[in-house]
Design a protein around this motif. Structure first.
Motif, PDB file in Angstrom:
ATOM      1  N   VAL A  69       0.856  -1.133  -0.003  1.00  0.00           N
ATOM      2  CA  VAL A  69       0.177  -0.006   0.058  1.00  0.00           C
ATOM      3  C   VAL A  69       0.971   1.210   0.095  1.00  0.00           C
ATOM      4  O   VAL A  69       0.615   2.139  -0.811  1.00  0.00           O
ATOM      5  CB  VAL A  69      -0.984   0.008   1.302  1.00  0.00           C
ATOM      6  CG1 VAL A  69      -1.885   1.341   1.187  1.00  0.00           C
ATOM      7  CG2 VAL A  69      -1.966  -1.120   1.166  1.00  0.00           C
ATOM      8  N   PHE A  70       2.001   1.236   0.972  1.00  0.00           N
ATOM      9  CA  PHE A  70       2.913   2.283   1.010  1.00  0.00           C
ATOM     10  C   PHE A  70       4.199   2.363   0.498  1.00  0.00           C
ATOM     11  O   PHE A  70       4.628   1.334   0.288  1.00  0.00           O
ATOM     12  CB  PHE A  70       3.095   2.566   2.562  1.00  0.00           C
ATOM     13  CG  PHE A  70       1.684   2.961   3.113  1.00  0.00           C
ATOM     14  CD1 PHE A  70       1.105   4.328   3.076  1.00  0.00           C
ATOM     15  CD2 PHE A  70       1.005   2.199   4.104  1.00  0.00           C
ATOM     16  CE1 PHE A  70       0.014   4.579   3.771  1.00  0.00           C
ATOM     17  CE2 PHE A  70       0.007   2.467   4.714  1.00  0.00           C
ATOM     18  CZ  PHE A  70      -0.706   3.460   4.439  1.00  0.00           C
ATOM     19  N   ASP A  71       4.524   3.347  -0.234  1.00  0.00           N
ATOM     20  CA  ASP A  71       5.817   3.694  -0.757  1.00  0.00           C
ATOM     21  C   ASP A  71       6.733   3.813   0.329  1.00  0.00           C
ATOM     22  O   ASP A  71       7.769   3.053   0.561  1.00  0.00           O
ATOM     23  CB  ASP A  71       6.070   4.839  -1.678  1.00  0.00           C
ATOM     24  CG  ASP A  71       7.277   4.866  -2.524  1.00  0.00           C
ATOM     25  OD1 ASP A  71       7.798   3.653  -2.895  1.00  0.00           O
ATOM     26  OD2 ASP A  71       7.679   6.030  -2.627  1.00  0.00           O
ATOM     27  N   SER A  72       6.386   4.338   1.449  1.00  0.00           N
ATOM     28  CA  SER A  72       7.004   4.810   2.747  1.00  0.00           C
ATOM     29  C   SER A  72       6.088   4.899   3.698  1.00  0.00           C
ATOM     30  O   SER A  72       5.203   5.716   3.471  1.00  0.00           O
ATOM     31  CB  SER A  72       8.255   5.714   2.627  1.00  0.00           C
ATOM     32  OG  SER A  72       7.704   7.049   2.515  1.00  0.00           O
ATOM     33  N   ILE A  73       6.385   4.514   4.878  1.00  0.00           N
ATOM     34  CA  ILE A  73       5.656   4.964   6.348  1.00  0.00           C
ATOM     35  C   ILE A  73       6.444   4.839   7.453  1.00  0.00           C
ATOM     36  O   ILE A  73       7.402   3.638   7.362  1.00  0.00           O
ATOM     37  CB  ILE A  73       4.176   4.125   6.178  1.00  0.00           C
ATOM     38  CG1 ILE A  73       3.540   4.692   7.584  1.00  0.00           C
ATOM     39  CG2 ILE A  73       4.534   2.489   6.079  1.00  0.00           C
ATOM     40  CD1 ILE A  73       1.890   4.066   7.363  1.00  0.00           C
ATOM     41  N   SER A  98       1.638   6.741   0.064  1.00  0.00           N
ATOM     42  CA  SER A  98       1.061   5.669  -0.498  1.00  0.00           C
ATOM     43  C   SER A  98       1.686   5.219  -1.955  1.00  0.00           C
ATOM     44  O   SER A  98       2.624   6.201  -2.485  1.00  0.00           O
ATOM     45  CB  SER A  98      -0.412   5.633  -0.909  1.00  0.00           C
ATOM     46  OG  SER A  98      -0.716   6.670  -2.036  1.00  0.00           O
ATOM     47  N   LYS A  99       1.790   4.155  -2.644  1.00  0.00           N
ATOM     48  CA  LYS A  99       2.157   3.932  -3.867  1.00  0.00           C
ATOM     49  C   LYS A  99       1.762   4.822  -4.811  1.00  0.00           C
ATOM     50  O   LYS A  99       2.450   5.133  -5.947  1.00  0.00           O
ATOM     51  CB  LYS A  99       1.962   2.487  -4.333  1.00  0.00           C
ATOM     52  CG  LYS A  99       2.875   1.398  -3.433  1.00  0.00           C
ATOM     53  CD  LYS A  99       3.972   1.246  -3.565  1.00  0.00           C
ATOM     54  CE  LYS A  99       4.710  -0.043  -2.941  1.00  0.00           C
ATOM     55  NZ  LYS A  99       6.057   0.037  -2.933  1.00  0.00           N
ATOM     56  N   SER A 100       0.425   5.535  -4.714  1.00  0.00           N
ATOM     57  CA  SER A 100      -0.184   6.241  -5.665  1.00  0.00           C
ATOM     58  C   SER A 100       0.464   7.591  -5.352  1.00  0.00           C
ATOM     59  O   SER A 100       0.089   8.558  -6.194  1.00  0.00           O
ATOM     60  CB  SER A 100      -1.447   6.261  -5.830  1.00  0.00           C
ATOM     61  OG  SER A 100      -2.056   6.762  -4.450  1.00  0.00           O
ATOM     62  N   GLY A 101       1.260   7.971  -4.332  1.00  0.00           N
ATOM     63  CA  GLY A 101       1.789   9.222  -4.376  1.00  0.00           C
ATOM     64  C   GLY A 101       0.958  10.097  -3.253  1.00  0.00           C
ATOM     65  O   GLY A 101       1.520  11.461  -3.065  1.00  0.00           O
ATOM     66  N   LYS A 102       0.036   9.583  -2.626  1.00  0.00           N
ATOM     67  CA  LYS A 102      -0.767  10.282  -1.856  1.00  0.00           C
ATOM     68  C   LYS A 102      -0.092  10.391  -0.201  1.00  0.00           C
ATOM     69  O   LYS A 102       0.163   9.334   0.247  1.00  0.00           O
ATOM     70  CB  LYS A 102      -2.471   9.869  -1.579  1.00  0.00           C
ATOM     71  CG  LYS A 102      -3.136  10.427  -0.729  1.00  0.00           C
ATOM     72  CD  LYS A 102      -4.635  10.069  -0.786  1.00  0.00           C
ATOM     73  CE  LYS A 102      -5.649  10.934   0.190  1.00  0.00           C
ATOM     74  NZ  LYS A 102      -6.831  10.307   0.278  1.00  0.00           N
ATOM     75  N   ARG A 103       0.094  11.652   0.370  1.00  0.00           N
ATOM     76  CA  ARG A 103       0.704  11.517   1.675  1.00  0.00           C
ATOM     77  C   ARG A 103      -0.290  11.050   2.787  1.00  0.00           C
ATOM     78  O   ARG A 103      -1.558  10.878   2.629  1.00  0.00           O
ATOM     79  CB  ARG A 103       0.797  13.133   1.979  1.00  0.00           C
ATOM     80  CG  ARG A 103       1.585  13.829   1.296  1.00  0.00           C
ATOM     81  CD  ARG A 103       3.205  13.887   1.409  1.00  0.00           C
ATOM     82  NE  ARG A 103       3.644  13.414   2.488  1.00  0.00           N
ATOM     83  CZ  ARG A 103       4.865  12.748   3.025  1.00  0.00           C
ATOM     84  NH1 ARG A 103       5.437  12.442   1.767  1.00  0.00           N
ATOM     85  NH2 ARG A 103       5.148  12.671   4.055  1.00  0.00           N
ATOM     86  N   GLU A 137     -10.518   6.311  -0.399  1.00  0.00           N
ATOM     87  CA  GLU A 137      -9.960   6.833  -1.826  1.00  0.00           C
ATOM     88  C   GLU A 137      -9.188   6.113  -2.191  1.00  0.00           C
ATOM     89  O   GLU A 137      -8.902   5.828  -3.702  1.00  0.00           O
ATOM     90  CB  GLU A 137      -9.280   8.277  -1.542  1.00  0.00           C
ATOM     91  CG  GLU A 137     -10.400   9.343  -1.172  1.00  0.00           C
ATOM     92  CD  GLU A 137      -9.862  10.580  -0.756  1.00  0.00           C
ATOM     93  OE1 GLU A 137      -8.676  11.056  -1.315  1.00  0.00           O
ATOM     94  OE2 GLU A 137     -10.341  11.472  -0.030  1.00  0.00           O
ATOM     95  N   LEU A 138      -8.192   5.111  -1.580  1.00  0.00           N
ATOM     96  CA  LEU A 138      -7.217   4.399  -2.391  1.00  0.00           C
ATOM     97  C   LEU A 138      -7.914   3.028  -2.725  1.00  0.00           C
ATOM     98  O   LEU A 138      -7.372   2.403  -3.470  1.00  0.00           O
ATOM     99  CB  LEU A 138      -6.072   4.140  -1.202  1.00  0.00           C
ATOM    100  CG  LEU A 138      -4.971   5.203  -0.959  1.00  0.00           C
ATOM    101  CD1 LEU A 138      -3.888   4.631   0.016  1.00  0.00           C
ATOM    102  CD2 LEU A 138      -4.350   5.608  -2.078  1.00  0.00           C
TER     103      LEU A 138
END
Length: 141
Positions: A69-73, A98-103, A137-138
């Motif tokens: 789900v996340f690019d980083s967390i 997120s992987k989609s770029g959402k903070r 939203e994700l």
């Protein structure tokens, strides 16, 4: 503070550090075999509809969220720490994307319960309004 309480506090901090480092084996080592994880409040839309999970299901959920789900967390250092008999409570925030770029910047109260040095349960209270909106939203959990 007794030696066991010092270890419990150390292990609660290590839990967050290991998650931040994606070291899921070290997270697992901190958990009792009968560990449970629960989401609160009850009004929260829960991942896969489950409010309570055992050790293996919890680790799989964390692996999925942190790597898919996340690019980083990252859990930031606790803003408040409360320790009692066989319990540690953290007030923390997260910083992620997120992987989609959402903070992703959520807020939590994490309650760790211990038997000796092992974490036997964690209750996760989250900003439910933020979480429901973000994950809807994700459309991933």
């Amino acid at each position: 503070m007794s030696t066991i309480q010092a270890k419990q506090l150390e292990h609660a901090h290590a839990f967050l550090s290991h998650l931040n480092a994606l070291n899921f084996n070290s997270v697992a080592d901190l958990l009792a075999p009968d560990f449970t994880h629960e989401y609160f409040p009850a009004s929260l839309t829960l991942p896969a509809g489950k409010a309570k999970r055992g050790k293996e299901d919890t680790l799989e959920l964390f692996k999925y969220a942190w790597t898919t789900v996340f690019d980083s967390i990252t859990f930031l250092p606790p803003m408040d720490v409360i320790q009692g008999s066989d319990a540690v409570v953290f007030h923390v925030k997260s910083d992620g994307i997120s992987k989609s770029g959402k903070r992703y910047n959520n807020e939590y109260m994490l309650t760790f319960h211990f038997a000796g040095e092992k974490i036997v349960s964690m209750k996760e209270f989250t900003d439910s309004k933020y979480s429901d909106s973000y994950f809807a939203e994700l459309n991933v959990l």
